[in-house]
Design a protein around this motif. Structure first.
Motif, PDB file in Angstrom:
ATOM      1  N   LYS A 191       0.837  -1.208   0.000  1.00  0.00           N
ATOM      2  CA  LYS A 191       0.000   0.000   0.000  1.00  0.00           C
ATOM      3  C   LYS A 191       0.869   1.255   0.000  1.00  0.00           C
ATOM      4  CE  LYS A 191      -3.526   2.457   2.649  1.00  0.00           C
ATOM      5  NZ  LYS A 191      -4.249   2.871   1.426  1.00  0.00           N
ATOM      6  N   ALA A 192       1.920   1.244   0.835  1.00  0.00           N
ATOM      7  CA  ALA A 192       2.816   2.401   0.899  1.00  0.00           C
ATOM      8  C   ALA A 192       3.515   2.629  -0.438  1.00  0.00           C
ATOM      9  CB  ALA A 192       3.837   2.202   2.018  1.00  0.00           C
ATOM     10  N   MET A 193       3.988   1.545  -1.058  1.00  0.00           N
ATOM     11  CA  MET A 193       4.708   1.658  -2.324  1.00  0.00           C
ATOM     12  C   MET A 193       3.800   2.108  -3.458  1.00  0.00           C
ATOM     13  SD  MET A 193       7.064  -1.765  -1.852  1.00  0.00           S
ATOM     14  CE  MET A 193       7.894  -1.684  -3.444  1.00  0.00           C
ATOM     15  N   SER A 194       2.524   1.736  -3.389  1.00  0.00           N
ATOM     16  CA  SER A 194       1.590   2.117  -4.449  1.00  0.00           C
ATOM     17  C   SER A 194       1.337   3.619  -4.471  1.00  0.00           C
ATOM     18  CB  SER A 194       0.263   1.372  -4.262  1.00  0.00           C
ATOM     19  OG  SER A 194      -0.421   1.839  -3.109  1.00  0.00           O
ATOM     20  N   GLU A 195       1.654   4.292  -3.359  1.00  0.00           N
ATOM     21  CA  GLU A 195       1.428   5.731  -3.268  1.00  0.00           C
ATOM     22  C   GLU A 195       2.675   6.544  -3.614  1.00  0.00           C
ATOM     23  OE1 GLU A 195       0.029   6.315   0.686  1.00  0.00           O
ATOM     24  OE2 GLU A 195      -1.815   5.153   0.402  1.00  0.00           O
ATOM     25  N   LEU A 212       5.307   4.374   5.152  1.00  0.00           N
ATOM     26  CA  LEU A 212       4.744   3.362   6.055  1.00  0.00           C
ATOM     27  C   LEU A 212       4.245   3.990   7.340  1.00  0.00           C
ATOM     28  CD1 LEU A 212       7.135   0.284   5.730  1.00  0.00           C
ATOM     29  CD2 LEU A 212       4.651   0.255   5.484  1.00  0.00           C
ATOM     30  N   ARG A 213       4.980   4.978   7.847  1.00  0.00           N
ATOM     31  CA  ARG A 213       4.574   5.619   9.100  1.00  0.00           C
ATOM     32  C   ARG A 213       3.344   6.484   8.914  1.00  0.00           C
ATOM     33  NH1 ARG A 213      10.260   5.518   9.786  1.00  0.00           N
ATOM     34  NH2 ARG A 213      10.579   7.534   8.799  1.00  0.00           N
ATOM     35  N   ILE A 214       3.059   6.865   7.670  1.00  0.00           N
ATOM     36  CA  ILE A 214       1.830   7.602   7.386  1.00  0.00           C
ATOM     37  C   ILE A 214       0.670   6.630   7.219  1.00  0.00           C
ATOM     38  CG2 ILE A 214       0.680   9.103   5.707  1.00  0.00           C
ATOM     39  CD1 ILE A 214       3.409  10.339   5.106  1.00  0.00           C
ATOM     40  N   HIS A 248      21.785   4.092  -2.168  1.00  0.00           N
ATOM     41  CA  HIS A 248      20.657   3.794  -1.303  1.00  0.00           C
ATOM     42  C   HIS A 248      20.020   2.466  -1.704  1.00  0.00           C
ATOM     43  CE1 HIS A 248      20.921   7.804   0.371  1.00  0.00           C
ATOM     44  NE2 HIS A 248      20.903   8.327  -0.852  1.00  0.00           N
ATOM     45  N   MET A 249      19.536   1.752  -0.696  1.00  0.00           N
ATOM     46  CA  MET A 249      18.841   0.488  -0.958  1.00  0.00           C
ATOM     47  C   MET A 249      17.514   0.777  -1.642  1.00  0.00           C
ATOM     48  SD  MET A 249      17.701  -2.509   1.748  1.00  0.00           S
ATOM     49  CE  MET A 249      19.392  -3.045   2.004  1.00  0.00           C
ATOM     50  N   ARG A 250      17.180  -0.077  -2.624  1.00  0.00           N
ATOM     51  CA  ARG A 250      15.924   0.067  -3.341  1.00  0.00           C
ATOM     52  C   ARG A 250      15.111  -1.218  -3.211  1.00  0.00           C
ATOM     53  NH1 ARG A 250      16.879   1.606  -9.387  1.00  0.00           N
ATOM     54  NH2 ARG A 250      17.998  -0.388  -9.301  1.00  0.00           N
ATOM     55  N   ILE A 251      13.779  -1.057  -3.275  1.00  0.00           N
ATOM     56  CA  ILE A 251      12.861  -2.187  -3.119  1.00  0.00           C
ATOM     57  C   ILE A 251      11.855  -2.173  -4.276  1.00  0.00           C
ATOM     58  CG2 ILE A 251      11.221  -3.343  -1.570  1.00  0.00           C
ATOM     59  CD1 ILE A 251      13.975  -3.000  -0.323  1.00  0.00           C
ATOM     60  N   ARG A 252      11.471  -3.369  -4.706  1.00  0.00           N
ATOM     61  CA  ARG A 252      10.372  -3.453  -5.659  1.00  0.00           C
ATOM     62  C   ARG A 252       9.604  -4.755  -5.418  1.00  0.00           C
ATOM     63  NH1 ARG A 252      13.046  -4.909 -11.617  1.00  0.00           N
ATOM     64  NH2 ARG A 252      13.721  -7.036 -11.104  1.00  0.00           N
ATOM     65  N   LEU A 253       8.357  -4.753  -5.813  1.00  0.00           N
ATOM     66  CA  LEU A 253       7.528  -5.944  -5.680  1.00  0.00           C
ATOM     67  C   LEU A 253       7.940  -6.944  -6.751  1.00  0.00           C
ATOM     68  CD1 LEU A 253       5.069  -7.105  -4.106  1.00  0.00           C
ATOM     69  CD2 LEU A 253       3.627  -6.170  -5.927  1.00  0.00           C
TER      70      LEU A 253
END
Length: 261
Positions: A191-195, A212-214, A248-253
């Motif tokens: 959900k956080a990544m979709s925004e 995520l904290r939001i 920086h570390m990156r993330i993806r689904l």
């Protein structure tokens, strides 16, 4: 960040102080430290030692009548004084009492951050009124208290990793938890990544952490048995992690692989 720590000593155990200030230290510097309560009561005697260890100023409030909340009122008055003085950038409210919900809202309306510390069972109204909320029991013992702190997610895929050796009487502090796409963490992360804006699916880890904290102010990766968000993503099979030596570390689904027709 310059912080003030205001502790409802009649609502929080003195045994949690070490873990509380360790977490506060990760947020910033706390030159203002106060604990409120009727310290003449036997149940609060342990706070005397704790106040000396952590440079806490004990604010004595005698219980003039049974059932009254003199200590709570003193805490609110000091919090409002700090808000108007603008000598700090954030206030840590250490309590599990949801009666402080309006205070947290008012402090945030005044432009200061509010960090709540209390029981995982603290009512959502107070947790969501804070900029961030930290469950103290989880901070005290991340592995032993995970099941009680997040047992409502047990049916969503959160479970301990299979034991490869005989279980020990005392669980290790770095116990690993299997994280699957259907559990609450993956759902929150997606959900956080979709925004967020991404490049070919890749999103900066720091941006995800902020979002995520939001999405969920009470989110704490330690509730899933991991000390950092980066290690939690690395343990989750739902995501790809790009961790270059410099950068920086990156993330993806991860792409979903469909079975052949």
């Amino acid at each position: 960040m310059k912080l003030a720590v205001l502790i409802d000593a009649e609502n929080i155990s003195a045994s949690l102080a070490d873990d509380l200030f360790k977490s506060v230290g990760e947020l910033g510097e706390a030159p203002i430290r106060r604990a409120y309560g009727d310290f003449s009561r036997p149940g609060l005697s342990n706070w005397g030692v704790v106040c000396a260890q952590h440079a806490l100023l004990p604010i004595q409030q005698f219980a003039n009548a049974s059932g009254k909340n003199a200590a709570d009122i003193a805490l609110v008055i000091d919090a409002m004084d700090l808000l108007h003085a603008q000598t700090v950038e954030g206030i840590c409210l250490v309590t599990s009492d949801s009666d402080f919900t309006r205070l947290a809202m008012r402090i945030r309306e005044g432009g200061l951050a509010v960090f709540g510390f209390g029981s995982p069972k603290t009512l959502p109204a107070f947790r969501h009124a804070c900029t961030r909320h930290f469950p103290l029991e989880v901070l005290k013992c991340p592995t032993e208290s995970v099941l009680s702190a997040v047992k409502d997610t047990a049916d969503k895929g959160v479970k301990p990793a299979p034991q490869t050796t005989a279980p020990k009487k005392t669980p290790k502090a770095n116990k690993v938890w299997d994280v699957h796409p259907t559990n609450s963490f993956a759902a929150l992360a997606i959900k956080a990544m979709s925004e967020l804006v991404h490049t070919e699916g890749w999103i900066d880890l720091a941006a995800i952490g902020s979002r995520l904290r939001i999405v969920d102010p009470k989110f704490d990766c330690r509730a899933f048995g991991r000390p950092k968000l980066s290690s939690l993503f690395q343990a989750c099979e739902a995501f790809d992690v790009d961790a270059p030596a410099s950068g920086h570390m990156r993330i993806r689904l991860k792409p979903v692989s469909l079975p052949p027709q």
